[in-house]
Design an enzyme around this catalytic site. Structure first.
Site, PDB file in Angstrom:
ATOM      1  N   SER A 196      -4.753  41.087  23.637  1.00 50.55           N
ATOM      2  CA  SER A 196      -4.834  39.751  24.241  1.00 50.55           C
ATOM      3  C   SER A 196      -3.775  38.848  23.642  1.00 50.55           C
ATOM      4  O   SER A 196      -3.514  38.895  22.434  1.00 50.55           O
ATOM      5  CB  SER A 196      -6.221  39.159  24.004  1.00 50.55           C
ATOM      6  OG  SER A 196      -6.324  37.854  24.542  1.00 50.55           O
ATOM      7  N   HIS A 217      -3.603  35.396  23.316  1.00 51.75           N
ATOM      8  CA  HIS A 217      -3.916  34.191  22.547  1.00 51.75           C
ATOM      9  C   HIS A 217      -4.425  34.469  21.139  1.00 51.75           C
ATOM     10  O   HIS A 217      -4.685  33.535  20.378  1.00 51.75           O
ATOM     11  CB  HIS A 217      -4.912  33.301  23.309  1.00 51.75           C
ATOM     12  CG  HIS A 217      -6.325  33.806  23.319  1.00 51.75           C
ATOM     13  ND1 HIS A 217      -7.322  33.260  22.550  1.00 51.75           N
ATOM     14  CD2 HIS A 217      -6.899  34.799  24.022  1.00 51.75           C
ATOM     15  CE1 HIS A 217      -8.459  33.883  22.779  1.00 51.75           C
ATOM     16  NE2 HIS A 217      -8.235  34.828  23.672  1.00 51.75           N
ATOM     17  N   GLN A 259      -8.196  42.008  17.950  1.00 51.28           N
ATOM     18  CA  GLN A 259      -8.057  41.347  16.652  1.00 51.28           C
ATOM     19  C   GLN A 259      -6.943  41.942  15.801  1.00 51.28           C
ATOM     20  O   GLN A 259      -6.379  41.260  14.932  1.00 51.28           O
ATOM     21  CB  GLN A 259      -9.386  41.426  15.880  1.00 51.28           C
ATOM     22  CG  GLN A 259     -10.512  40.622  16.471  1.00 51.28           C
ATOM     23  CD  GLN A 259     -10.259  39.120  16.422  1.00 51.28           C
ATOM     24  OE1 GLN A 259      -9.523  38.603  15.577  1.00 51.28           O
ATOM     25  NE2 GLN A 259     -10.864  38.386  17.355  1.00 51.28           N
ATOM     26  N   ASN A 280     -14.408  41.838  15.144  1.00 50.44           N
ATOM     27  CA  ASN A 280     -14.043  40.442  15.327  1.00 50.44           C
ATOM     28  C   ASN A 280     -14.833  39.480  14.460  1.00 50.44           C
ATOM     29  O   ASN A 280     -14.399  38.352  14.224  1.00 50.44           O
ATOM     30  CB  ASN A 280     -14.214  40.046  16.805  1.00 50.44           C
ATOM     31  CG  ASN A 280     -15.634  40.272  17.293  1.00 50.44           C
ATOM     32  OD1 ASN A 280     -16.106  41.409  17.330  1.00 50.44           O
ATOM     33  ND2 ASN A 280     -16.323  39.214  17.674  1.00 50.44           N
ATOM     34  N   GLY A 321      -8.203  40.194  27.113  1.00 49.56           N
ATOM     35  CA  GLY A 321      -8.731  41.375  26.458  1.00 49.56           C
ATOM     36  C   GLY A 321     -10.020  41.840  27.115  1.00 49.56           C
ATOM     37  O   GLY A 321     -10.277  43.036  27.229  1.00 49.56           O
ATOM     38  N   CYS A 380     -17.244  34.266  21.815  1.00 47.32           N
ATOM     39  CA  CYS A 380     -17.818  34.641  23.114  1.00 47.32           C
ATOM     40  C   CYS A 380     -19.347  34.627  23.097  1.00 47.32           C
ATOM     41  O   CYS A 380     -19.979  34.733  24.137  1.00 47.32           O
ATOM     42  CB  CYS A 380     -17.319  36.029  23.519  1.00 47.32           C
ATOM     43  SG  CYS A 380     -15.532  36.108  23.748  1.00 47.32           S
ATOM     44  N   THR A 394      -0.676  38.509  42.147  1.00 50.74           N
ATOM     45  CA  THR A 394       0.641  38.118  41.646  1.00 50.74           C
ATOM     46  C   THR A 394       0.617  38.003  40.129  1.00 50.74           C
ATOM     47  O   THR A 394      -0.268  37.359  39.561  1.00 50.74           O
ATOM     48  CB  THR A 394       1.070  36.767  42.255  1.00 50.74           C
ATOM     49  OG1 THR A 394       1.092  36.888  43.673  1.00 50.74           O
ATOM     50  CG2 THR A 394       2.439  36.355  41.754  1.00 50.74           C
TER      51      THR A 394
END
Length: 405
Positions: free
Chosen positions: A209, A211, A189, A161, A81, A346, A258
């Site tokens: 994102s 996860h 979120q 968040n 994200g 974070c 890749t």
């Protein structure tokens, strides 16, 4: 067996930090490992096995595009994200650098947006930061007052968040459209928890994102609304955004390297799971959230809820307690096997009070007395009752130590 070993076996573990990350679903993990071991080919290769990998990547792209009601070519896979946010903000602003563009973000954005805006400001771009109400909402009249002739981009997160509050996304989208301004939303979120239609909400760019919705770490996407781009421009999205990396032609020349095929396929499966279970997860989460909030505010003196109780994501509970430090409370709960946070993962290594909470008008000491607990699909009523009981005991212990009355 020693008494210490026995106590370890008896300890209950409760994970209440799902806003930081979620466990990978077993079927998502199965797909991830299958494409890591047996279907590992490079999707840019011209042989049949490479073409098979390409087909799987494009299928995931279609799944995500369908969930957001956009064209599949508008889905650009990234590593996270944070990368998606950077590509959106830096990509738009740098592409229009000659026009001296102006950017608007809110004061309570995730660090991936806020710190990128600060970096762009340092680089000479003009940035305005929208203040929020005491419950964390952006007011349209205040946002509109900050719009200038050279405003090129507005970036407001879908759901905060830390405190889980929803922003008036549809109205912001309409305001941006009326003023011919590109609208980006960090939906990390929100995506996978609530329905998002980029067309109906007038969202031009959206970050997500893997996860955060029971998918793998290391994969995200920047999703681009086809209404802003003609079919001709889809052939080269670099005419719309300035890429941050340079190399091959992957992801429409916007994100060379890749592709992370196993993670991309697993993300697609996680999105499918989320769409199938969204209503069930919401109903379950909302009930537990209501119980959790009521139990804490009723049983624990001098406790408060940060943010609005109604217009918040159904898995978020952010509490403030007088007379304690949130970090101390977090550590005591951790000793009891309960995983929580004091804010954004974070920013967890910072010793400063939460920027989000101080932007609501809280004093540094009040902000420091807060913790965030976020529920997941595996959270139970027993987990909530256990946590409330341990919080009561921990708070009494901390307040006794500081002679709080």
């Amino acid at each position: 067996m020693t008494s210490r070993d026995t106590s370890q076996l008896q300890k209950k573990y409760v994970y209440l930090d799902h806003a930081a990350t979620t466990p990978m679903d077993p079927d998502v993990f199965k797909v991830f490992t299958e494409y890591s071991i047996n279907n590992f080919e490079n999707p840019s290769s011209l042989h049949e096995m490479g073409k098979r990998a390409r087909k799987s990547v494009e299928n995931s792209r279609k799944i995500i595009a369908s969930s957001l009601n956009i064209h599949p070519k508008g889905v650009i896979f990234t590593s996270s994200g944070t990368e998606s946010d950077n590509l959106a903000l830096q990509g738009i602003m740098r592409h229009r650098a000659k026009e001296r563009p102006h950017l608007i973000v809110s004061q309570i954005e995730h660090p991936a947006i806020y710190n990128t805006a600060k970096y762009l400001e340092h680089e000479g771009f003009e940035v305005s930061y929208v203040p929020v109400t005491s419950e964390g909402f952006v007011e349209l009249s205040v946002l509109e007052s900050l719009i200038q002739e050279n405003t090129q981009l507005i970036s407001i997160h879908f759901v905060n968040n830390e405190i889980g509050t929803y922003q008036p996304i549809k109205e912001i989208g309409q305001l941006a459209k009326k003023n011919n301004i590109i609208f980006h939303s960090d939906a990390v979120q929100a995506f996978g928890k609530i329905p998002i239609d980029m067309q109906a909400l007038n969202i031009d760019l959206l970050s997500l994102s893997g996860h955060k919705l029971y998918g793998p770490k290391g994969v995200g996407a920047l999703c681009i609304n086809s209404q802003k781009l003609t079919s001709e421009k889809f052939s080269n999205l670099a005419t719309f955004l300035e890429p941050m990396l340079y190399g091959g032609l992957q992801e429409n020349s916007l994100r060379p390297s890749t592709e992370n095929v196993p993670a991309i396929i697993a993300l697609g499966r996680a999105v499918e799971n989320a769409e199938q279970n969204m209503n069930k997860w919401k109903e379950q989460g909302k009930k537990l959230q209501e119980v959790f909030i009521n139990e804490v505010l009723t049983k624990i003196p001098y406790s408060y809820l940060n943010g609005n109780q109604e217009k918040r994501l159904y898995n978020n509970c952010n509490f403030r307690f007088d007379g304690v430090d949130g970090f101390d409370l977090l550590m005591l709960l951790d000793n009891q096997g309960i995983a929580t946070s004091t804010g954004s993962a974070c920013s967890s290594k910072s010793d400063k009070p939460s920027r989000v909470l101080t932007s609501l008008g809280l004093s540094p000491s009040d902000a420091s007395g807060s913790i965030r607990l976020t529920l997941g699909k595996g959270t139970t009523a027993e987990d909530i009752q256990y946590t409330v009981a341990k919080m009561e005991r921990a708070l009494k212990q901390l307040r006794f130590a500081t002679h709080f009355q």
